[in-house]
Design an enzyme around this catalytic site. Structure first.
Site, short mmCIF file in Angstrom:
data_model
loop_
_atom_site.label_atom_id
_atom_site.label_comp_id
_atom_site.label_asym_id
_atom_site.label_seq_id
_atom_site.Cartn_x
_atom_site.Cartn_y
_atom_site.Cartn_z
CE LYS A 17 35.31 40.48 16.48
NZ LYS A 17 34.64 41.39 15.57
CB ILE A 149 20.12 44.83 17.13
CG1 ILE A 149 19.85 46.12 17.16
CG2 ILE A 149 19.14 44.09 17.21
CD1 ILE A 149 18.74 47.08 16.35
CD GLN A 193 37.74 56.11 28.74
OE1 GLN A 193 36.77 56.74 29.45
NE2 GLN A 193 39.01 56.68 28.69
CE LYS A 224 43.29 59.79 29.68
NZ LYS A 224 43.13 60.45 28.33
CB CYS A 382 38.45 26.25 -8.39
SG CYS A 382 36.94 25.69 -8.02
CG HIS A 508 39.77 25.92 -3.54
ND1 HIS A 508 39.54 27.37 -3.94
CD2 HIS A 508 38.60 25.13 -4.19
CE1 HIS A 508 38.51 27.28 -4.56
NE2 HIS A 508 37.86 26.06 -4.73
CD GLU A 510 42.90 28.21 -2.33
OE1 GLU A 510 43.71 27.45 -3.04
OE2 GLU A 510 41.74 28.50 -2.64
#
Ligand code: GLN
Length: 545
Positions: A17, A149, A193, A224, A382, A508, A510
């Protein structure tokens, strides 16, 4: 008028996602729209800072010192923007705010309820981000899976926003897994679905569905999904497996997703400018060289613990035309069996990432020692920086049993010690030294060459630091602190000039690395690994002649 895109997930978590959210943002961005992205995490923790990276993945750090979900890192990298910590909303934050209001008496006389008080607080935060960031589109990703929930109040809030913001200004995108059966190769859309039905039960009808599938979905599956999802077929897209996550916005746009979203939100469908992004993806796909790096860490079993680091290596690799192969080595294994350390010979570079607590630290220090003694390029971040100081103190300065007080509080040589302001700290949440701080770089050092500046700003997340009592002895034995805090009280970068490349930072790098704009310390390290590899090869060649 700000537009809102909401991304939900179905069937499983970890279906990508976050990548789809970032990709939608990218498709809008390359069309000239300004976007921001919010991650909603329905857990009760106030932020991700107290969560174990081994279970939840890396804790991402923002400029303003937020300890957030790792998806914010994905948004920052894809969209090349810096997000404030308020873009990570959790149940803990929402309830904390509502309960504070209640105690203040703001709701006096009223019963405080999930609807409308909790949902109002959620909507308020999403809208506020839209106003403050002055964007055209706010993307909001709801963590977890529909049907959880703890996610319900958030879904209820975004459901209400359709009514309040209007149809043309809101879009629901649902991402769900479409598994392929091993034995028949059939694509199964039923779980998807069901997840759409679950979403509808809550009152949300998706406008677009992204099927996450190993392969491009076939026309039967697409038909579908459209039919049962009650959306037109041209609103169904597929995020199939690709070699690099950075290809996802390209494959979705190819399927027409960018155009569909613009139409649906009544945004002008400008011609997308993919030039730079394509260039970056091409350099990832066509490396000329290869380097092999050993990452010796405590969370080696879960690659997600090191996402930003992995991506920083990818960005650096793309710039150096190199494919960076990383082996994740469990530090504890080297600790248990130090004879394994010699296996590090196989690598072009040794990398020690962040970490907390004593587990595996002797193994990491064994690896650092190996790098130093064999002149293998080394980068420490670090904890990697702190352990490089300890290793150097023990084995180059003859400070026996030197250590960090995080590992051994009774060490005779506490070369790494708690920062003074950390001493009385009792609360663990959001109390480390966090976020962006300035660093002054010493001239004529590797750091100066890499950054090409005398002042930089980098992100931090730590409680311990180099003990000022030991600065002198360390420097006397050849360690150079080439980066310090502006007041000179904090050591930020170390290097060993006598070595081919031995470099570590308290911060850091990155977290600020981006596609096409790699971080200097990662880039310097990858480049050094390549150069050293070449040098070794030439030496071997000459020896054979
Ligand atoms: N545990 C060390 C500290 O708190 C290092 C932290 C880190 O690696 N992020 O200072």
């Amino acid at each position: 008028m700000v537009k809102f895109v909401f991304v939900t997930g179905g069937v499983l978590s970890s279906v990508g996602k976050g990548i789809v959210t970032s990709s939608i943002g990218k498709m809008l961005q390359v069309r000239g729209f300004k976007v921001t992205a919010i991650k909603i995490d329905p857990y009760v923790n106030v932020d991700a800072g107290t969560m174990n990276p081994y279970i939840h993945g890396e804790v991402y750090v923002t400029d303003d010192g937020g300890e957030t979900d790792l998806d914010l890192g994905g948004y920052e990298r894809f969209l090349n923007i810096n997000l404030p910590k308020e873009n990570n909303i959790t149940t803990g934050q929402i309830y904390k705010a509502v309960i504070n209001e209640e105690r203040r008496g703001d709701f006096l006389g009223r019963c405080v309820q999930i609807v409308p008080h909790v949902t109002n607080e959620i909507k308020h935060r999403i809208r506020l981000i839209g106003e403050r960031s002055k964007v055209d589109v706010v993307l909001t990703e709801c963590g977890g899976t529909v049907g959880d929930i703890e996610g319900l109040p958030f879904l209820e809030a975004i459901r209400q926003m359709r009514l309040e913001e209007g149809f043309d200004n809101t879009l629901y995108a649902h991402v769900a897994l479409v598994p392929i059966l091993d034995f028949s190769g059939e694509m199964k859309t039923k779980p998807l679905q069901h997840s759409v039905n679950e979403l509808r039960r809550i009152g949300i009808q998706p406008d677009t569905i992204v099927a996450r599938c190993k392969k491009m979905i076939d026309s039967e599956a697409l038909r579908k999904i459209a039919l049962f999802g009650t959306i037109p077929e041209n609103a169904v897209f597929c995020s199939y497996n690709v070699d690099f996550i950075y290809q996802v916005p390209l494959i979705l746009d190819e399927q027409g997703m960018g155009e569909y979203i613009c139409k649906r939100l009544r945004l002008e469908n400008r011609k997308p400018q993919w030039g730079e992004w394509n260039q970056f993806v091409d350099s990832l796909k066509n490396p000329r060289f290869k380097v092999k790096i050993a990452l010796v860490g405590k969370y080696a079993g879960l690659v997600d613990s090191y996402v930003s680091m992995n991506e920083a290596f990818r960005h650096a690799g793309a710039t150096c035309q190199a494919q960076v192969l990383i082996d994740y080595i469990e530090a504890e294994n080297l600790e248990r069996d130090p004879s394994k350390l010699k296996l590090l010979k196989r690598y072009d570079g040794i990398f020690i990432p962040y970490g907390f607590g004593p587990r595996g630290t002797e193994g990491k220090m064994g690896a650092i020692r190996f790098a130093r003694e064999n002149d293998t390029p080394f980068l420490g971040i670090c904890y990697g920086f702190q352990l490089a100081v300890v290793e150097f103190a023990r084995n180059a300065c003859e400070l026996e049993e030197a250590n960090s007080t995080e590992i051994n509080p009774d060490t005779p040589h506490p070369v790494i010690d708690l920062m003074p302001e950390q001493r009385g700290v009792e609360y663990k949440g959001a109390t480390m030294r966090l976020g962006a701080h300035k660093i002054i770089i010493k001239k004529e050092t590797v750091a100066h060459r890499l950054y090409g500046a005398e002042e930089i700003t980098e992100r931090h997340r730590h409680r311990w630091e180099v003990n000022p009592d030991y600065w002198n002895v360390l420097e006397k034995h050849g360690l150079v602190f080439s980066g310090k805090s502006p007041d000179g009280r904090r050591m930020e970068i170390l290097e060993l000039p006598s070595k081919f490349f031995f470099f570590a930072s308290q911060f850091h790098g990155e977290f600020k690395s981006r596609p096409g704009k790699p971080d200097p310390e990662y880039c310097g390290f990858v480049k050094a690994c390549l150069d050293k590899k070449l040098e070794n090869r030439n030496q071997n060649f000459e020896a054979k002649q």
